[in-house]
Scaffold this active site. Structure first.
Site, PDB file in Angstrom:
ATOM      1  N   GLY A 129      18.457  15.388  83.248  1.00 49.68           N
ATOM      2  CA  GLY A 129      19.315  14.870  81.697  1.00 49.68           C
ATOM      3  C   GLY A 129      20.087  16.076  80.963  1.00 49.68           C
ATOM      4  N   PHE A 170      21.575  17.816  75.248  1.00 48.89           N
ATOM      5  CA  PHE A 170      21.627  19.301  74.150  1.00 48.89           C
ATOM      6  C   PHE A 170      20.779  19.844  74.542  1.00 48.89           C
ATOM      7  CE2 PHE A 170      23.779  16.869  71.061  1.00 48.89           C
ATOM      8  CZ  PHE A 170      24.799  18.059  70.191  1.00 48.89           C
ATOM      9  N   GLY A 171      19.404  19.377  75.187  1.00 49.07           N
ATOM     10  CA  GLY A 171      18.485  20.130  75.641  1.00 49.07           C
ATOM     11  C   GLY A 171      18.659  20.520  76.581  1.00 49.07           C
ATOM     12  N   VAL A 231      16.903   9.504  88.215  1.00 48.88           N
ATOM     13  CA  VAL A 231      15.030   9.598  88.126  1.00 48.88           C
ATOM     14  C   VAL A 231      14.660   8.410  87.909  1.00 48.88           C
ATOM     15  CG1 VAL A 231      13.501  10.943  87.868  1.00 48.88           C
ATOM     16  CG2 VAL A 231      15.180  12.382  87.585  1.00 48.88           C
ATOM     17  N   GLU A 287      26.850   6.717  58.277  1.00 50.25           N
ATOM     18  CA  GLU A 287      28.076   7.466  58.713  1.00 50.25           C
ATOM     19  C   GLU A 287      28.976   6.306  59.288  1.00 50.25           C
ATOM     20  OE1 GLU A 287      27.159  12.402  59.455  1.00 50.25           O
ATOM     21  OE2 GLU A 287      26.243  10.986  61.666  1.00 50.25           O
TER      22      GLU A 287
END
Lengths: 465, 465
Positions: free
Chosen positions: B21, B24-25, B89, B181
């Site tokens: 992935g 952000f992480g 994956v 938003e």
């Protein structure tokens, strides 16, 4: 239902001009007509005008679509007598003065300008279209981008799997300006931009090959520039084979007679044909579907049963769709003649409205032609304000200046300039996003778009364990 | 075939970290690990990282995809011990330390970080996905853009056809930050940007409606900011109905119990579920598919037949995929915790490598939260460096500063800032291109992509003549 869009609020009936197509011809016609006492409707099936000469830079991930495309409504919004309609024309009634739209609407006109341009021609082999996409629209550009970028990703994976560096052959069919520009840009991407991004493959090993059917690269250019273009391409590592006819296009390879040329991405820059709307007009067309026009850009209605063909004075054909001959040669299907034809059609309608005879017929004022070859090389045939043949860096600087100048809208101009400067100086980033089908070829996955098979990218058979 | 990517050239075997992935992480974990003596492979099925908090601005045509997305390779290119692989994956073997890829490749790991985030949840009604797209990817954003812009084009055409101003109702299901938003941005587009572009319809008549199931808008915010957000939305003409459960989504309308609400575009901002990879790990997950993690972000393997569940010390779960509780509450699935978890996982692996015991467990440092409401309004719950609740223009200025600061890469930061300034000052342009399927709903046409049916846009039955 027939509608006259432009019935003025005060009941005064002004002549109605319908323009079909929002390319260079249509936009220039609209802007020229905006000052006249007419009501104008511009119809296009897309909502945006594309600055075609820079489309290859979107395809090769230097620019973003919004840098070179702008909503037609925005371009024309300050002209209150121009109406923009997103719709598709499916037929004409030139006797009644009507345009039939796909949605069932009919638009009445007093004057009609058709400027719907051209599209790819695969010379009857339409099945090649998916295997070797051409470059006409924003979607074409993002699809080409996707394929080129994916080719490097797949090669990286193949290298991991097999330990051998896979071939990275890019084949471009057609050696006109688009073919040359695509070839130079792919070579640039591989050598300059991608080299730092991959750990296993060496992107600079990418091979770019142009296959041109005629004996000469850049057939419309003078010989010295042809030779210079070839030399500049070779310096970038691009190989050129002229007099070479592709006989088949298949996933992973193309055939030239008995010879099989392997390829990871095949692009089509070989043939164009006119928009089918020319034929729908019921007028005389050439074998590419371009409409023969007279000196006022009016077409001639096909005469029924032996009658003499008659010119249609309130219909104008502009841009690539027009077959206009000047000094014994057909004016080329590029941006400049399209703009000038649009200007002319608007001026001519003005003359008709004031009862003036036509001051003079259309004449294409050729200011020159140019094509870039990678990041800082080009060829330029300059006709105005002086005559010259330039090559290399000076030609490229001129190309840069001209293209920034002609981009419609300050925002785009500024944005493109900034983007170029940044990418040029830093060799960085650009817009190298793989979007659309995220799925790799042969994958399923829950992607929003339907995966287009990426022609020529053959993963081999992935081994499970 | 199993491959250990990172076998060093000198034969020295360094620990291998596989990160799945590139959100952000994953990016934060990779950057944190880059300094350690490990070899890292980051796997993502896309080639780009997306700055999610600004995705709605791509959807509403203020920014271009390349402004907020960047190739993962480019972000990480300077770190020679990081390898990027575009692949998907499909399974894990946590006993053997292997990741199985869709192409058949297997990647071995000593440490594994899974940060594959979340996707939309339609609460079992997957058929709603096409009718009410959500906003997670660049493709989602361009699809929403296409639908919103097309709605105005279709209304213009309908107005021509019928002479009556069609309703322009936009329905947003879900009143969290994304819903708010989107609503503010659609209202802006309609009132500020589109108003000058159309001749027949009045785009400012567009109605934006938020339907929220829970009793409160922006449930995660304090009450004063909820009230302020509601007031600011109402000022923009956005209507909000809370405690309202949508029971059906159909083309052209949604149902709330017996009530039918007509809509030209329906958007989904209601539910998320974890990436399916959590379940493939064979670890304990919550009902959304999020993986329960301990204080070191390690998951617990599901124990077979009565054995005690055991923690997996070399596997880390980061970002939206992790279910981490702090002070009795689950840490929210937004950007900040994901970044901090990525940082933590990298740090923790460093500790393990040097044989240190864990200095301390993960703790989410909440600096605050904010959501914009249109062009110059927002709500901000600030936790650091001081505690405050801001609303309106000051909150919006803070939002602007924070989002520019956190955009990865100078180019994007500069580009976004310039684009914002330009659009803000001139109310001009943006990136209002309709791409993808050019075809209007219900049309055929020779478009490259397969037209996605544009939910809720009903042209009525076009009359032929």
């Amino acid at each position: 239902m027939a509608t006259g869009l432009a019935m003025a609020a005060d009941g005064r009936v002004r002549p109605r001009v319908v323009i079909v197509g929002g390319g260079f011809g249509g936009i220039h016609a609209a802007l020229g007509l905006a000052k006249l006492p007419v009501d104008i409707t511009l119809i296009d099936r897309r909502n945006h005008h594309v600055f075609q000469p820079l489309l290859y830079q979107v395809a090769l991930a230097v620019l973003s679509p919004a840098d070179i495309a702008q909503p037609i409504r925005s371009i024309l919004r300050d002209h209150k007598n121009i109406d923009v309609l997103m719709d598709e024309v499916v037929g004409f009634d030139t006797t009644q003065g009507r345009v039939n739209l796909k949605t069932g609407l009919q638009m009445e006109y007093d004057y009609l300008i058709v400027a719907t341009g051209s599209t790819h021609s695969y010379f009857g082999k339409d099945e090649w279209a998916k295997l070797a996409p051409g470059l006409k629209t924003i979607e074409d550009a993002t699809e080409i981008r996707r394929r080129v970028l994916l080719a490097f990703e797949l090669a990286e994976r193949q290298m991991l799997e097999t330990g051998e560096h896979p071939a990275l052959n890019f084949v471009i069919i057609g050696g006109g300006p688009t073919g040359v520009e695509l070839a130079g840009a792919i070579s640039d991407i591989a050598r300059l931009y991608m080299a730092k991004d991959f750990r296993h493959i060496d992107p600079s090993q990418a091979q770019v090959l142009i296959l041109e059917g005629s004996p000469k690269l850049l057939g419309a250019y003078p010989e010295d520039l042809q030779a210079s273009a070839l030399a500049q391409l070779n310096k970038l590592g691009v190989k050129v084979r002229t007099g070479t006819h592709v006989t088949d296009v298949q996933p992973g390879y193309v055939m030239v007679g008995e010879e099989k040329i392997e390829t990871v991405v095949t692009l089509w820059a070989a043939g164009v044909q006119a928009s089918p709307l020319g034929k729908l007009l019921g007028v005389e067309t050439d074998k590419k579907g371009c409409v023969f026009v007279d000196e006022h850009l009016n077409p001639r209605i096909l005469a029924a049963g032996g009658e003499a063909a008659k010119s249609v004075p309130n219909v104008f054909i502009c841009g690539d769709l027009a077959h206009f001959e000047q000094d014994g040669k057909q004016v080329p299907g590029v941006a400049q003649p399209a703009m000038q034809m649009g200007d002319y059609a608007a001026k001519r309608i003005g003359e008709i409205l004031t009862g003036k005879p036509a001051a003079k017929g259309f004449r294409y004022w050729d200011k020159g032609d140019m094509a870039t070859i990678g990041r800082s090389a080009a060829v330029a045939k300059i006709e105005w304000p002086f005559k010259a043949h330039w090559s290399g860096f000076p030609a490229w600087m001129m190309w840069l200046a001209v293209h920034i100048f002609f981009l419609i809208g300050f925002r785009n101009r500024f944005s493109v300039f900034r983007q170029w400067a940044w990418t040029y100086l830093t060799l960085n980033d650009g817009a190298r996003l793989i979007t659309g089908s995220q799925a790799l070829p042969g994958w399923g996955g829950s992607t929003p778009a339907t995966p287009t098979p990426a022609a020529g990218i053959d993963l081999g058979s992935p081994k499970t364990n």
